[in-house]
Design a protein around this motif. Structure first.
Motif, PDB file in Angstrom:
ATOM      1  N   ASP A   1     -63.247  71.580 -36.149  1.00  0.00           N
ATOM      2  CA  ASP A   1     -64.690  72.300 -36.370  1.00  0.00           C
ATOM      3  C   ASP A   1     -65.243  71.760 -37.363  1.00  0.00           C
ATOM      4  O   ASP A   1     -66.449  72.491 -37.931  1.00  0.00           O
ATOM      5  CB  ASP A   1     -64.093  73.534 -36.945  1.00  0.00           C
ATOM      6  CG  ASP A   1     -63.160  74.988 -36.543  1.00  0.00           C
ATOM      7  OD1 ASP A   1     -62.340  75.393 -36.928  1.00  0.00           O
ATOM      8  OD2 ASP A   1     -63.607  74.987 -35.179  1.00  0.00           O
TER       9      ASP A   1
ATOM     10  N   LYS B   1     -71.199  78.141 -28.991  1.00  0.00           N
ATOM     11  CA  LYS B   1     -73.169  78.338 -30.222  1.00  0.00           C
ATOM     12  C   LYS B   1     -73.876  77.645 -27.819  1.00  0.00           C
ATOM     13  O   LYS B   1     -74.844  78.247 -27.756  1.00  0.00           O
ATOM     14  CB  LYS B   1     -73.206  76.989 -29.994  1.00  0.00           C
ATOM     15  CG  LYS B   1     -74.200  76.535 -31.122  1.00  0.00           C
ATOM     16  CD  LYS B   1     -74.158  75.653 -32.816  1.00  0.00           C
ATOM     17  CE  LYS B   1     -76.079  75.309 -32.608  1.00  0.00           C
ATOM     18  NZ  LYS B   1     -75.815  74.103 -33.164  1.00  0.00           N
TER      19      LYS B   1
ATOM     20  N   ALA C   1     -66.390  76.388 -31.571  1.00  0.00           N
ATOM     21  CA  ALA C   1     -67.648  76.483 -32.157  1.00  0.00           C
ATOM     22  C   ALA C   1     -68.995  76.361 -31.277  1.00  0.00           C
ATOM     23  O   ALA C   1     -69.650  76.844 -30.758  1.00  0.00           O
ATOM     24  CB  ALA C   1     -67.923  76.378 -33.543  1.00  0.00           C
TER      25      ALA C   1
END
Lengths: 539, 173
Positions: free
Chosen positions: A288, A159, A155
């Motif tokens: 995460d 990003k 993640a």
């Protein structure tokens, strides 16, 4: 269209040649001049300790694809010094140098109930992971090295659009989620740090990792772009941290490029695991994000991976110029407290403190074992034999009287110091007794201690006590001595000195007196100066 | 009746002789030596009394510190029941207190403790008035050394010494 003539073409070629030949110098003008010089110590360390041990083989047994099962490949590591950066923390000065391999090895980490978990990989994560060589120097000047691998979570990587190479070990993105994997130059895994929100939240010791067989795993090990690397775990099962090392050949656009332009598909190369805990939740590394651990508020030690917190900055007393390098924060705080306390300890220490401050004098302070509790030297400053000695105000007071003597004696007092510290070409014990006796007399007249004849007989103590009481009017005044005053004042001074020198001679003659010296009857410059400036009540 | 008066007079004379003020000299009492000396520093005179089992207690020597550069312990690091010391002195010399006070006399004690805190030696110096007897000093000495006066030490300097000296504990009347 304008037609180019031969001279024009020739002139153009000349210009190109000039630009090309000046390329290096122009580059030098715009490069960071601090880098090569600032990292010289790291380069020297690399040259002396690491460069010669730079060929480690990669054994690819059991792997598949285009590689044979018995390939043994040399995996040379190359630091890219032109892209190196320097960092300073409260523990270290360090160089962080991008590292290129002949064959890139990327560790990925996962918490799993099964130590033989089938390796899964996200090629984007592996491609975006990178290694850097850290050469660090601690506060004692000790130099060491680590290779660190930055391994982002999916993640976080997404990003940042697949590039996280801007991170530095002391300047990580505030939204960084992933692992930083530490190994030594030989490639031995040491520890891994789980990073969340840019902060270290968990340390995993990898030193006792158990190697797993990969022949079976390799059959099924395939890159997968969709799988999450960290698997959910429920108590009360045992949890393992599994490390999968991935092998790939990468290709770079230039010698100095740190990001490959293309990498071959990954192949599982090595699997290791370590038991983290049984019958309790993992306590970190959800993969995460979302951990409630506030993280290490300080710094991760390169040696051990432990979190250390910087001691709060203490406002140093202006009389402290510097500390010896080996002092701890606690020791510095002890000295700072003692020096500051001179302002209020008594009128004499207050006067001396303020005099030094007005004259912008400051000193070096050390703590190391020595004969006696403390010592002062003009060049070496103050040394205390222990932390306790540095905390004892009467010991600090004693040494500051010597520092005061240094300022009022013509030529200072180092020439009269301990025989073993005597400067070259001076008598080893010339005048030593004068400065020590004067210090004791000052102390006794100020504090009523009668230190000078501690090792004397009761009769000597008695006589000395009576004299101290007499010249201080039972500790209500200080003798105001004017050796160059009116005839009356000179007579009073001479009267004082007759007794003073008589006690000095008796002190010098005490059995086994370590302060014994051959030169006696020096003028007590510090007593004259100090007592003419202070009274029993401070201003 | 006459005989009785003679006996009373003789008894009174003897007790007066026995209580006569200390003079410079050497005395023996209860196995202890008392050496009495008088000093004048040009401003005032004092009577110093050195007590001990040695022949010359005023010249008693103590072992040197373990570390030759050891700093001597300072007064603020030597702790004992100062109120009890004062009480012993004032009670023993109670009858003379008014006189001493009037003459601004004071008794200065120099105490030497062993490292375990036990009082080893006590020496005395009387300032401004010397109307004290050998028995009174011997009594003070005996009470001080009876065991109630024990010192404790702080700091680190005392660690180098077997005997710790506290000079100049002045008791005013």
């Amino acid at each position: 269209m304008k037609k180019f003539t031969s001279p024009t073409i020739f002139f153009g070629m000349l210009c190109l040649l000039l630009v090309y030949s000046c390329k290096k110098q122009i580059g030098d003008i715009f490069s960071d001049p601090s880098k090569p010089e600032g990292l010289q110590w790291a380069k020297e360390y690399y040259a002396q300790h690491l460069q010669q041990q730079n060929s480690f083989s990669v054994k690819l047994s059991g792997s598949k694809g285009t590689l044979t099962t018995t390939d043994l490949k040399n995996n040379k590591k190359t630091p890219v010094w032109t892209k190196a950066s320097e960092g300073i923390t409260f523990q270290y000065t360090f160089a962080e140098i991008p590292l290129r391999y002949a064959h890139k090895i990327t560790p990925t980490l996962a918490l799993s109930k099964n130590p033989d978990e089938r390796p899964v990989a996200n090629p984007e994560v592996i491609d975006a992971s990178f290694d850097r060589l850290i050469i660090y120097k601690d506060k004692n000047g000790k130099i060491g090295q680590r290779i660190i691998s930055y391994i982002p979570d999916e993640a976080y990587l997404k990003k940042h659009k697949g590039n996280i190479s801007h991170n530095r070990i002391n300047q990580m993105d505030k939204d960084f989620f992933g692992y930083v994997h530490y190994k030594d130059w030989e490639g031995k895994a040491l520890f891994a740090i789980r990073v969340e929100n840019g902060k270290a939240v968990k340390r995993y010791n990898l030193a006792n990792n158990v190697k797993r067989g990969i022949s079976n795993l390799a059959q099924s090990a395939k890159p997968s772009g969709s799988k999450v690397m960290v698997l959910p775990v429920d108590p009360p099962d045992c949890i393992y941290l599994v490390t999968w090392d991935w092998y790939q050949d990468c290709y770079y656009a230039s010698e100095e490029a740190t990001t490959p332009t293309y990498c071959d598909p990954v192949v599982i190369y090595n699997v290791e695991s370590i038991l983290i805990s049984c019958n309790e939740p993992s306590g970190g590394g959800s993969g995460d994000g979302g951990s409630s651990d506030p993280g290490c508020p300080g710094l991760i030690m390169f040696e051990t991976g432990e979190c250390v917190v910087e001691e709060p900055e203490v406002t140093l007393d202006s009389l402290i110029k510097q500390f010896c390098d080996n002092l701890t924060a606690d020791q510095k705080a002890i000295i700072n407290t003692s020096v500051t306390a001179l302002k209020t300890f008594n009128c004499a220490t207050k006067y001396i403190y303020e005099k030094f401050k007005t004259e912008n004098r400051s000193f070096k302070f050390c703590i190391s074992a020595q004969d006696g509790n403390a010592s002062y030297g003009f060049t070496k400053g103050f040394n205390f034999g222990s932390d306790l000695a540095a905390a004892q105000m009467n010991i600090v007071e004693h040494e500051f009287y010597h520092a005061f003597q240094q300022t009022v004696y013509p030529g200072g007092i180092e020439q009269y110091g301990r025989p073993e510290n005597a400067p070259p070409n001076t008598l080893p014990n010339a005048g030593f007794v004068n400065t020590e006796f004067e210090q004791m007399v000052m102390n006794d007249m100020i504090n009523g201690n009668y230190l000078a004849f501690t090792n004397g007989t009761p009769s000597q103590k008695d006589l000395y006590e009576d004299w101290v009481k007499a010249v201080t009017n039972n500790y209500s005044t200080y003798p105001k001595l004017k050796p160059e005053g009116t005839p009356t004042e000179v007579a009073e001074y001479n009267n004082f000195m007759t007794s003073y020198n008589s006690f000095l001679a008796a002190f010098n003659a005490l059995p086994n007196n370590p302060y014994h010296s051959t030169a006696l009857n020096m003028q007590p410059y510090a007593i004259v100066n100090l007592f003419n400036h202070i009274n029993r009540t401070c201003p | 009746m006459k005989t009785l008066i003679y006996i009373l007079l003789i008894s009174l004379s003897y007790s007066c002789w026995a209580q006569k003020p200390l003079k410079v000299g050497r005395y023996e009492l209860d196995g202890k030596t008392f050496v009495v000396k008088k000093f004048n520093n040009g401003v005032r005179t004092r009577l110093s009394i050195f007590v001990g089992t040695e022949v010359e207690p005023q010249n008693k020597s103590y072992p040197p510190p373990k570390n030759k550069y050891a700093s001597p312990p300072v007064k603020r690091d030597i702790h004992f029941d100062t109120a009890l010391v004062k009480e012993i002195v004032l009670k023993t010399l109670g009858k003379k207190r008014a006189r001493f006070k009037e003459k601004k006399a004071f008794l200065s004690l120099s105490l030497t403790f062993k490292k375990d805190g036990k009082l080893e030696d006590a020496f005395y110096a009387l300032y401004n008035d010397f109307n004290v007897t050998l028995e009174e000093i011997a009594d003070i000495d005996k009470k001080l050394k009876a065991g109630a006066i024990k010192a404790t030490f702080t700091g680190i300097e005392y660690l180098d010494y077997q005997f710790i000296h506290y000079n100049g504990f002045d008791v005013f009347f």
